[in-house]
Design a protein around this motif. Structure first.
Motif, PDB file in Angstrom:
ATOM      1  N   GLY A 133       0.808  -1.224   0.000  1.00 10.20           N
ATOM      2  CA  GLY A 133       0.000   0.000   0.000  1.00 10.20           C
ATOM      3  C   GLY A 133       0.837   1.267   0.000  1.00 10.20           C
ATOM      4  N   GLN A 134       0.617   2.098   1.025  1.00 11.24           N
ATOM      5  CA  GLN A 134       1.289   3.394   1.088  1.00 11.24           C
ATOM      6  C   GLN A 134       2.804   3.240   1.199  1.00 11.24           C
ATOM      7  OE1 GLN A 134      -0.288   6.380   0.563  1.00 11.24           O
ATOM      8  NE2 GLN A 134       1.809   7.147   0.392  1.00 11.24           N
ATOM      9  N   ASP A 135       3.271   2.198   1.870  1.00 11.77           N
ATOM     10  CA  ASP A 135       4.721   1.962   1.942  1.00 11.77           C
ATOM     11  C   ASP A 135       5.298   1.727   0.548  1.00 11.77           C
ATOM     12  OD1 ASP A 135       4.756   2.282   4.689  1.00 11.77           O
ATOM     13  OD2 ASP A 135       4.709   0.125   5.110  1.00 11.77           O
ATOM     14  N   PHE A 136       4.549   1.028  -0.297  1.00 15.27           N
ATOM     15  CA  PHE A 136       4.967   0.801  -1.681  1.00 15.27           C
ATOM     16  C   PHE A 136       5.052   2.128  -2.426  1.00 15.27           C
ATOM     17  CE2 PHE A 136       3.700  -0.089  -6.156  1.00 15.27           C
ATOM     18  CZ  PHE A 136       4.793  -0.861  -6.534  1.00 15.27           C
ATOM     19  N   ILE A 137       4.021   2.962  -2.294  1.00 10.16           N
ATOM     20  CA  ILE A 137       4.001   4.284  -2.945  1.00 10.16           C
ATOM     21  C   ILE A 137       5.175   5.123  -2.462  1.00 10.16           C
ATOM     22  CG2 ILE A 137       2.679   6.429  -3.260  1.00 10.16           C
ATOM     23  CD1 ILE A 137       1.320   4.054  -4.605  1.00 10.16           C
ATOM     24  N   ASP A 138       5.396   5.130  -1.142  1.00 12.92           N
ATOM     25  CA  ASP A 138       6.503   5.910  -0.573  1.00 12.92           C
ATOM     26  C   ASP A 138       7.847   5.439  -1.113  1.00 12.92           C
ATOM     27  OD1 ASP A 138       4.650   7.374   0.879  1.00 12.92           O
ATOM     28  OD2 ASP A 138       4.995   6.272   2.748  1.00 12.92           O
ATOM     29  N   ALA A 139       8.013   4.120  -1.250  1.00 13.49           N
ATOM     30  CA  ALA A 139       9.264   3.573  -1.794  1.00 13.49           C
ATOM     31  C   ALA A 139       9.437   3.985  -3.255  1.00 13.49           C
ATOM     32  CB  ALA A 139       9.285   2.054  -1.650  1.00 13.49           C
ATOM     33  N   LEU A 140       8.357   3.982  -4.028  1.00 16.93           N
ATOM     34  CA  LEU A 140       8.437   4.403  -5.428  1.00 16.93           C
ATOM     35  C   LEU A 140       8.850   5.864  -5.537  1.00 16.93           C
ATOM     36  CD1 LEU A 140       5.251   2.799  -7.060  1.00 16.93           C
ATOM     37  CD2 LEU A 140       7.616   1.971  -7.153  1.00 16.93           C
ATOM     38  N   LYS A 141       8.356   6.692  -4.624  1.00 10.72           N
ATOM     39  CA  LYS A 141       8.693   8.122  -4.643  1.00 10.72           C
ATOM     40  C   LYS A 141      10.176   8.360  -4.395  1.00 10.72           C
ATOM     41  CE  LYS A 141       4.134   9.818  -3.276  1.00 10.72           C
ATOM     42  NZ  LYS A 141       3.346  10.447  -2.200  1.00 10.72           N
ATOM     43  N   GLU A 142      10.851   7.394  -3.770  1.00 13.59           N
ATOM     44  CA  GLU A 142      12.285   7.510  -3.497  1.00 13.59           C
ATOM     45  C   GLU A 142      13.144   7.107  -4.691  1.00 13.59           C
ATOM     46  OE1 GLU A 142      13.635   8.720  -0.588  1.00 13.59           O
ATOM     47  OE2 GLU A 142      11.544   9.196  -0.085  1.00 13.59           O
ATOM     48  N   LEU A 143      12.544   6.479  -5.693  1.00 11.81           N
ATOM     49  CA  LEU A 143      13.301   6.005  -6.853  1.00 11.81           C
ATOM     50  C   LEU A 143      13.742   7.174  -7.733  1.00 11.81           C
ATOM     51  CD1 LEU A 143      11.112   2.936  -7.912  1.00 11.81           C
ATOM     52  CD2 LEU A 143      13.252   2.911  -6.605  1.00 11.81           C
ATOM     53  N   ASP A 144      14.839   6.978  -8.437  1.00 15.84           N
ATOM     54  CA  ASP A 144      15.371   7.960  -9.382  1.00 15.84           C
ATOM     55  C   ASP A 144      14.502   7.948 -10.643  1.00 15.84           C
ATOM     56  OD1 ASP A 144      16.800   9.422 -11.270  1.00 15.84           O
ATOM     57  OD2 ASP A 144      18.728   8.479 -10.792  1.00 15.84           O
TER      58      ASP A 144
END
Length: 103
Positions: A46-57
């Motif tokens: 869920g939101q942890d997945f979205i947050d991790a994606l936001k950290e990607l280059d």
């Protein structure tokens, strides 16, 4: 997002110096085997997945897979919405993968 066959995905990945392999399956699925070098981000988080994606280059090219291609397609769509333009979904997913894998 581009849906690529296994051959297209592997061929393009081999030539791409800006590539990142992203595995969006669960930890249990990853424990059954994975494509070497893949980063695991479970789409079910869920939101942890979205947050991790936001950290990607966002300048990298992401080659995304799951078990059969459905979740990875969803992940590519989410990544596109977050401004990550270069996403490539492995059609058929890991269950059809006959390239290198680690168990």
């Amino acid at each position: 997002m581009a849906d690529l066959t296994q051959q297209e995905w592997a061929s393009q990945l081999d030539k791409d110096e800006n590539a990142v392999i992203l595995d969006v399956r669960t930890e249990e699925e990853v424990n059954e085997g994975y494509i070497p070098g893949a980063i695991n981000l479970d789409i079910h988080q869920g939101q942890d997945f979205i947050d991790a994606l936001k950290e990607l280059d966002s300048e990298k090219h992401y080659y995304v897979y799951c078990r059969s291609g459905g979740r990875s397609g969803q992940a590519c769509s989410i990544m596109n919405q977050l401004g990550i333009a270069n996403t490539y979904n492995l059609m058929g997913g890991f269950s059809n993968w006959d390239g290198a894998s680690t168990k």
